[in-house]
Design a protein around this motif. Structure first.
Motif, mmCIF file in Angstrom:
data_model
loop_
_atom_site.group_PDB
_atom_site.id
_atom_site.type_symbol
_atom_site.label_atom_id
_atom_site.label_comp_id
_atom_site.label_asym_id
_atom_site.label_seq_id
_atom_site.Cartn_x
_atom_site.Cartn_y
_atom_site.Cartn_z
ATOM 1 N N MET A 1 49.387 44.555 38.106
ATOM 2 C CA MET A 1 49.113 43.380 38.922
ATOM 3 C C MET A 1 48.339 42.325 38.146
ATOM 4 S SD MET A 1 49.474 41.583 41.542
ATOM 5 C CE MET A 1 50.311 42.653 42.702
ATOM 6 N N VAL A 2 47.407 42.760 37.308
ATOM 7 C CA VAL A 2 46.689 41.800 36.462
ATOM 8 C C VAL A 2 47.678 41.042 35.584
ATOM 9 C CG1 VAL A 2 45.046 41.569 34.551
ATOM 10 C CG2 VAL A 2 44.505 43.071 36.483
ATOM 11 N N GLU A 3 48.621 41.776 34.996
ATOM 12 C CA GLU A 3 49.601 41.135 34.123
ATOM 13 C C GLU A 3 50.518 40.201 34.906
ATOM 14 O OE1 GLU A 3 51.642 40.162 30.584
ATOM 15 O OE2 GLU A 3 49.624 40.912 31.049
ATOM 16 N N LEU A 4 50.908 40.592 36.119
ATOM 17 C CA LEU A 4 51.738 39.715 36.935
ATOM 18 C C LEU A 4 51.001 38.422 37.258
ATOM 19 C CD1 LEU A 4 54.272 39.136 38.626
ATOM 20 C CD2 LEU A 4 53.167 40.326 40.533
ATOM 21 N N CYS A 5 49.707 38.524 37.565
ATOM 22 C CA CYS A 5 48.931 37.317 37.856
ATOM 23 C C CYS A 5 48.784 36.433 36.617
ATOM 24 C CB CYS A 5 47.556 37.688 38.406
ATOM 25 S SG CYS A 5 47.596 38.361 40.084
ATOM 26 N N ARG A 6 48.844 37.035 35.453
ATOM 27 C CA ARG A 6 48.765 36.265 34.202
ATOM 28 C C ARG A 6 50.081 35.561 33.914
ATOM 29 N NH1 ARG A 6 49.471 36.294 28.682
ATOM 30 N NH2 ARG A 6 50.767 38.167 28.749
ATOM 31 N N THR A 7 51.208 36.277 34.069
ATOM 32 C CA THR A 7 52.491 35.721 33.642
ATOM 33 C C THR A 7 53.290 35.083 34.769
ATOM 34 O OG1 THR A 7 53.574 37.863 33.946
ATOM 35 C CG2 THR A 7 52.664 37.390 31.769
ATOM 36 N N GLY A 8 53.061 35.527 36.023
ATOM 37 C CA GLY A 8 53.839 35.020 37.134
ATOM 38 C C GLY A 8 55.257 35.552 37.101
ATOM 39 N N THR B 1 59.731 34.082 37.703
ATOM 40 C CA THR B 1 60.615 32.944 37.449
ATOM 41 C C THR B 1 60.372 31.791 38.420
ATOM 42 O OG1 THR B 1 62.315 34.423 36.576
ATOM 43 C CG2 THR B 1 63.009 32.216 37.225
ATOM 44 N N SER B 2 60.271 32.093 39.701
ATOM 45 C CA SER B 2 60.123 31.028 40.689
ATOM 46 C C SER B 2 58.700 30.503 40.803
ATOM 47 C CB SER B 2 60.598 31.519 42.062
ATOM 48 O OG SER B 2 59.825 32.617 42.494
ATOM 49 N N LEU B 3 57.737 31.236 40.235
ATOM 50 C CA LEU B 3 56.336 30.807 40.297
ATOM 51 C C LEU B 3 55.637 31.244 39.012
ATOM 52 C CD1 LEU B 3 54.394 29.352 42.326
ATOM 53 C CD2 LEU B 3 53.560 31.637 42.905
ATOM 54 N N PRO B 4 55.700 30.405 37.974
ATOM 55 C CA PRO B 4 55.131 30.801 36.685
ATOM 56 C C PRO B 4 53.612 30.953 36.749
ATOM 57 C CG PRO B 4 56.631 28.928 36.471
ATOM 58 C CD PRO B 4 56.364 29.096 37.926
ATOM 59 N N GLY B 5 53.099 31.817 35.899
ATOM 60 C CA GLY B 5 51.655 32.022 35.811
ATOM 61 C C GLY B 5 50.970 30.929 35.014
ATOM 62 N N PRO B 6 49.642 30.920 35.091
ATOM 63 C CA PRO B 6 48.813 31.890 35.783
ATOM 64 C C PRO B 6 48.813 31.663 37.295
ATOM 65 C CG PRO B 6 47.419 30.199 34.822
ATOM 66 C CD PRO B 6 48.818 29.915 34.358
ATOM 67 N N LEU B 7 48.659 32.762 38.048
ATOM 68 C CA LEU B 7 48.649 32.686 39.503
ATOM 69 C C LEU B 7 47.223 32.644 40.056
ATOM 70 C CD1 LEU B 7 51.510 35.205 40.343
ATOM 71 C CD2 LEU B 7 51.647 32.759 39.756
ATOM 72 N N CYS B 8 46.253 32.550 39.166
ATOM 73 C CA CYS B 8 44.845 32.434 39.551
ATOM 74 C C CYS B 8 44.052 32.264 38.260
ATOM 75 C CB CYS B 8 44.368 33.689 40.300
ATOM 76 S SG CYS B 8 44.579 35.208 39.356
ATOM 77 N N HIS B 9 42.749 32.183 38.378
ATOM 78 C CA HIS B 9 41.882 32.163 37.202
ATOM 79 C C HIS B 9 41.373 33.562 36.882
ATOM 80 C CE1 HIS B 9 41.627 28.008 38.914
ATOM 81 N NE2 HIS B 9 42.082 27.797 37.698
ATOM 82 N N GLY B 10 41.008 34.304 37.920
ATOM 83 C CA GLY B 10 40.527 35.656 37.717
ATOM 84 C C GLY B 10 41.115 36.611 38.734
ATOM 85 N N VAL B 11 41.384 37.832 38.273
ATOM 86 C CA VAL B 11 41.820 38.918 39.153
ATOM 87 C C VAL B 11 40.642 39.874 39.292
ATOM 88 C CG1 VAL B 11 43.475 40.769 39.547
ATOM 89 C CG2 VAL B 11 44.176 38.711 38.277
ATOM 90 N N ILE B 12 40.235 40.168 40.517
ATOM 91 C CA ILE B 12 39.124 41.079 40.753
ATOM 92 C C ILE B 12 39.711 42.419 41.189
ATOM 93 C CG2 ILE B 12 36.988 41.484 42.022
ATOM 94 C CD1 ILE B 12 36.719 38.471 42.379
ATOM 95 N N ASP B 13 39.558 43.424 40.315
ATOM 96 C CA ASP B 13 40.162 44.718 40.620
ATOM 97 C C ASP B 13 39.275 45.514 41.564
ATOM 98 O OD1 ASP B 13 38.212 46.149 39.148
ATOM 99 O OD2 ASP B 13 39.472 46.310 37.362
ATOM 100 N N ARG B 14 39.695 46.716 41.898
ATOM 101 C CA ARG B 14 39.024 47.471 42.949
ATOM 102 C C ARG B 14 37.720 48.116 42.480
ATOM 103 N NH1 ARG B 14 41.568 47.760 47.488
ATOM 104 N NH2 ARG B 14 40.949 49.880 48.088
ATOM 105 N N SER B 15 37.465 48.073 41.173
ATOM 106 C CA SER B 15 36.170 48.518 40.648
ATOM 107 C C SER B 15 35.170 47.377 40.578
ATOM 108 C CB SER B 15 36.353 49.117 39.250
ATOM 109 O OG SER B 15 36.582 48.103 38.288
ATOM 110 N N GLY B 16 35.632 46.143 40.842
ATOM 111 C CA GLY B 16 34.756 44.985 40.748
ATOM 112 C C GLY B 16 34.812 44.267 39.418
ATOM 113 N N THR B 17 35.688 44.695 38.514
ATOM 114 C CA THR B 17 35.854 44.009 37.235
ATOM 115 C C THR B 17 36.669 42.737 37.444
ATOM 116 O OG1 THR B 17 35.742 46.054 35.965
ATOM 117 C CG2 THR B 17 36.823 44.193 34.906
#
Length: 289
Positions: A58-65, A67-83
């Motif tokens: 999911m982090v990589e998807l948010c980085r690359t996006g 075809t229909s919605l190129p990345g980045p899809l945000c500035h930061g991804v907050i994972d379930r550990s809080g990173t």
């Protein structure tokens, strides 16, 4: 209303908030600025990712996006550990079109009206964080919520905003559900509590970390307080392979501990040999001894 922080300032503010930050690829220059403005910024927008197979994927998807919605899809991804994973900086495809009356309320820091229109591009105006959650009733871990509160408060503080400058995607764009399961009034109350108790960070005030001393520094028999400091950070990251210690002398236990850190960063082969390199060293954030 404010000009966006520089990428280095953004990184420093997040680190000073107390969250763990990982940098991915060329995040500082990975953006959609060629499609339009980045700034002025008015607030912070919180999202959930939706269904995912793995957090790394999911982090990589948010980085690359896609075809229909190129990345980045945000500035930061907050994972379930809080990173917090930094995947882009500048204009990002996260907010999309939303309600101009909501934007006016954010700028004025007033209660939000219902979002019943999608007539204004939000991508130039909000820092965006995708938070890993299926959106289908999955619980929110305390560590993840804590990081979400901290990054929101840190950006509000540095820009002189109140907690009213933090909004959900579901408060911006009609029909959006994210972040599912989070009552945003309560979320903003938590952010306000941090703003009331924490000191102001200076975005130019970088933490004092030890510079990389070179790979040749790490050889059998080398003795220094820097090696002890490194070992303590490896233990704190859950990578310690020490029977006792760590201590000031470079040993095989240090090498195996550092190899565990490299593997945690998803290095493999010769890149996970246990000898520090400049990139993995910078991410370990060893304090100056």
């Amino acid at each position: 209303m404010a000009q966006p922080l520089s990428a280095d300032q953004f990184l420093a503010v997040l680190k000073k908030s107390g969250v763990r930050v990982l940098e991915h690829g060329n995040w500082r220059t990975h953006n959609r600025n060629h499609k339009g403005a980045w700034g002025p910024v008015h607030g912070v927008m919180i999202h959930h990712t939706g269904p995912y197979s793995t957090e790394a994927g999911m982090v990589e998807l948010c980085r690359t996006g896609y075809t229909s919605l190129p990345g980045p899809l945000c500035h930061g991804v907050i994972d379930r550990s809080g990173t917090v994973h930094l995947v882009g900086y500048g204009r990002a495809n996260h907010a999309g079109s939303g309600d101009d009356e909501v934007l006016k309320a954010v700028i004025a820091e007033k209660p939000l009206p219902p979002d019943n229109e999608a007539n204004t591009d939000g991508n130039p105006h909000f820092y965006g964080f995708e938070c890993i959650n299926t959106g289908g009733g999955q619980a929110w871990p305390a560590a993840q919520l804590d990081a979400m509160h901290k990054v929101s408060a840190a950006l509000c503080r540095v820009h002189g905003w109140t907690a009213r400058s933090v909004i959900a995607h579901k408060e911006w764009q009609p029909g959006k559900p994210d972040p599912s399961g989070i009552a945003m009034d309560g979320f903003r109350t938590a952010v306000a509590g941090l703003l009331n108790t924490k000191s102001d960070p200076d975005p130019d005030d970088e933490p004092e970390y030890a510079p990389f001393p070179g790979a040749d520094y790490f050889r059998t028999g080398r003795r220094s307080t820097l090696i002890t400091a490194m070992g303590k950070r490896l233990v704190a990251e859950g990578c310690g392979k020490y029977a006792k210690g760590p201590g000031p002398t470079w040993t095989e236990a240090d090498r195996r501990s550092y190899a565990a850190w490299q593997c945690k960063l998803r290095y493999s082969g010769d890149d996970a040999d246990g000898i520090p390199g400049p990139t993995s060293w910078a991410k370990l954030r060893v304090p100056k001894s």
